[in-house]
Design a protein around this motif. Structure first.
Motif, mmCIF file in Angstrom:
data_model
loop_
_atom_site.group_PDB
_atom_site.id
_atom_site.type_symbol
_atom_site.label_atom_id
_atom_site.label_comp_id
_atom_site.label_asym_id
_atom_site.label_seq_id
_atom_site.Cartn_x
_atom_site.Cartn_y
_atom_site.Cartn_z
ATOM 1 N N HIS A 1 2.857 10.830 -0.190
ATOM 2 C CA HIS A 1 1.701 11.988 -0.547
ATOM 3 C C HIS A 1 1.271 12.643 0.656
ATOM 4 N N PHE A 2 -0.027 13.464 0.533
ATOM 5 C CA PHE A 2 -0.503 14.425 1.395
ATOM 6 C C PHE A 2 -1.818 14.763 1.162
ATOM 7 N N ALA A 3 -2.464 14.862 2.531
ATOM 8 C CA ALA A 3 -4.041 15.000 2.284
ATOM 9 C C ALA A 3 -4.197 16.143 3.222
ATOM 10 N N TYR A 4 -4.996 17.179 2.942
ATOM 11 C CA TYR A 4 -5.572 18.321 3.410
ATOM 12 C C TYR A 4 -6.459 17.871 4.606
ATOM 13 N N PRO A 5 -6.268 18.429 6.099
ATOM 14 C CA PRO A 5 -7.213 17.929 6.917
ATOM 15 C C PRO A 5 -8.684 18.545 6.494
ATOM 16 N N TYR A 6 -9.794 17.896 6.749
ATOM 17 C CA TYR A 6 -11.002 18.499 6.235
ATOM 18 C C TYR A 6 -10.985 18.833 4.841
ATOM 19 N N GLY A 7 -10.170 18.861 4.041
ATOM 20 C CA GLY A 7 -10.210 19.473 2.724
ATOM 21 C C GLY A 7 -9.943 20.893 2.529
ATOM 22 N N PHE A 8 -9.538 21.577 3.649
ATOM 23 C CA PHE A 8 -9.288 23.050 3.463
ATOM 24 C C PHE A 8 -7.743 23.249 3.156
ATOM 25 N N ILE A 9 -7.836 23.970 2.056
ATOM 26 C CA ILE A 9 -6.482 24.382 1.539
ATOM 27 C C ILE A 9 -5.978 25.570 2.119
ATOM 28 N N PRO A 10 -4.640 25.842 2.285
ATOM 29 C CA PRO A 10 -4.237 27.163 2.725
ATOM 30 C C PRO A 10 -4.554 28.090 1.710
ATOM 31 N N GLN A 11 -4.383 29.572 2.192
ATOM 32 C CA GLN A 11 -4.718 30.730 1.123
ATOM 33 C C GLN A 11 -3.749 30.652 0.098
ATOM 34 N N GLN A 12 -2.477 30.309 -0.022
ATOM 35 C CA GLN A 12 -1.572 30.131 -1.004
ATOM 36 C C GLN A 12 -1.082 28.777 -1.150
ATOM 37 N N HIS B 1 0.793 -1.141 -0.141
ATOM 38 C CA HIS B 1 0.001 -0.005 -0.131
ATOM 39 C C HIS B 1 0.997 1.167 -0.076
ATOM 40 N N VAL B 2 0.228 2.521 -0.008
ATOM 41 C CA VAL B 2 1.154 3.543 -0.381
ATOM 42 C C VAL B 2 0.786 4.447 0.960
ATOM 43 N N LEU B 3 1.865 5.211 1.281
ATOM 44 C CA LEU B 3 1.788 5.889 2.586
ATOM 45 C C LEU B 3 1.574 7.383 2.202
ATOM 46 N N GLY B 4 0.928 8.045 3.082
ATOM 47 C CA GLY B 4 0.847 9.421 2.995
ATOM 48 C C GLY B 4 0.672 10.036 4.460
ATOM 49 N N ALA B 5 1.020 11.570 4.347
ATOM 50 C CA ALA B 5 0.953 12.443 5.550
ATOM 51 C C ALA B 5 -0.231 13.197 5.640
ATOM 52 N N HIS B 6 -0.819 13.472 6.865
ATOM 53 C CA HIS B 6 -2.193 14.096 7.002
ATOM 54 C C HIS B 6 -1.844 15.225 8.059
ATOM 55 N N THR B 7 -0.924 15.801 7.928
ATOM 56 C CA THR B 7 -0.267 16.869 9.013
ATOM 57 C C THR B 7 0.214 16.317 10.172
ATOM 58 N N LEU B 8 0.772 17.237 11.078
ATOM 59 C CA LEU B 8 1.179 16.587 12.385
ATOM 60 C C LEU B 8 0.242 16.544 13.399
ATOM 61 N N SER B 9 -0.735 17.559 13.319
ATOM 62 C CA SER B 9 -1.941 17.528 14.350
ATOM 63 C C SER B 9 -3.179 18.179 14.032
ATOM 64 N N HIS B 10 -3.379 17.785 12.452
ATOM 65 C CA HIS B 10 -4.949 18.104 11.903
ATOM 66 C C HIS B 10 -5.579 19.461 11.938
ATOM 67 N N PRO B 11 -4.631 20.187 11.742
ATOM 68 C CA PRO B 11 -5.203 21.727 11.688
ATOM 69 C C PRO B 11 -6.037 22.145 10.446
ATOM 70 N N LYS B 12 -6.979 23.116 10.597
ATOM 71 C CA LYS B 12 -7.543 23.623 9.527
ATOM 72 C C LYS B 12 -6.663 24.504 8.691
ATOM 73 N N MET B 13 -6.187 24.344 7.580
ATOM 74 C CA MET B 13 -5.004 24.837 7.134
ATOM 75 C C MET B 13 -5.455 26.390 6.507
ATOM 76 N N HIS B 14 -6.575 26.507 6.292
ATOM 77 C CA HIS B 14 -7.046 28.032 5.853
ATOM 78 C C HIS B 14 -7.010 28.730 7.040
ATOM 79 N N GLU B 15 -6.858 28.243 8.354
ATOM 80 C CA GLU B 15 -7.090 29.249 9.357
ATOM 81 C C GLU B 15 -5.798 29.544 9.959
ATOM 82 N N ILE B 16 -4.659 28.847 9.450
ATOM 83 C CA ILE B 16 -3.298 29.264 10.180
ATOM 84 C C ILE B 16 -2.381 29.791 9.050
#
Ligand SMILES: [Zn+2]
Length: 195
Positions: free
Chosen positions: A128-139, A85-100
């Motif tokens: 690979h990487f997945a955004y928590p809750y699907g919220f992407i950062p401003q940039q 199987h393939v591994l991915g990261a989902h951040t260190l602590s699952h923040p909403k990335m559009h709010e940080i």
């Protein structure tokens, strides 16, 4: 990241027929206890995105703690990787990335990818990487080479090879197995509309 490199690598992996990618977020213990054996039974490989701080807190066997059963540990992840199987990261602590801040978002992405890489058995594999809750950062984040980034249904419905940094995913609703075949049919139709 050089967009030419991304599109070259994506094109190399473009499937020739309607295909789905199965992904699991958050690194819950039930992924290895229930999902992996079922995937094995059907000969299907999947992708697992883990929240790395949770993996670290529960890396040792603590059978007397309920929390130790909630998330997988690093040994579980290596076992999953060795099963193909393939591994991915989902951040260190699952923040909403559009709010940080952008800086914190970049750090959350880079450090979690680094942690998974440190523990996986083949450091050559792209993580690979997945955004928590699907919220992407401003940039846009600056992803390591070869890293694809996954959103949710919030991501626009573009072909994944054109938008490799916010790939749309959809939920398979639990407890409603009767609608799964209708969903698969609709995805299949969308495939042919895009060709
Ligand atoms: Zn999540």
């Amino acid at each position: 990241m050089d967009p030419k490199i991304v599109s070259y690598e994506c094109d190399k992996w473009l499937p020739k027929e309607p295909s789905v990618l199965i992904t699991f977020d958050d690194g819950y213990k039930d992924n290895i206890e229930y999902a992996v054996p079922i995937l094995e039974q059907f000969g299907v490989k999947a992708m697992f995105f883990v929240i790395t701080n949770n993996m670290e807190s529960h890396s040792e066997d603590c059978n007397n703690s309920d929390a130790s059963h909630l998330f997988m540990n690093w040994r579980d992840l290596v076992e999953i990787e060795n099963a193909g199987h393939v591994l991915g990261a989902h951040t260190l602590s699952h923040p909403k990335m559009h709010e940080i801040s952008m800086q914190t978002s970049q750090w959350q992405m880079e450090e979690s990818i680094k942690k998974v890489k440190e523990h996986c058995s083949n450091p050559e594999n792209p993580i690979h990487f997945a955004y928590p809750y699907g919220f992407i950062p401003q940039q846009a984040l600056d992803f390591p080479k070869g890293c694809l980034a996954y959103g949710t249904v919030k991501a626009p419905p573009n072909p994944w090879n054109e938008v490799p940094n916010n790939i749309r995913r959809t939920y398979v609703p639990t407890g409603q197995m009767n609608i799964w075949s209708a969903m698969a049919k609709s995805w299949r139709e969308q495939w042919f509309e895009l060709q």
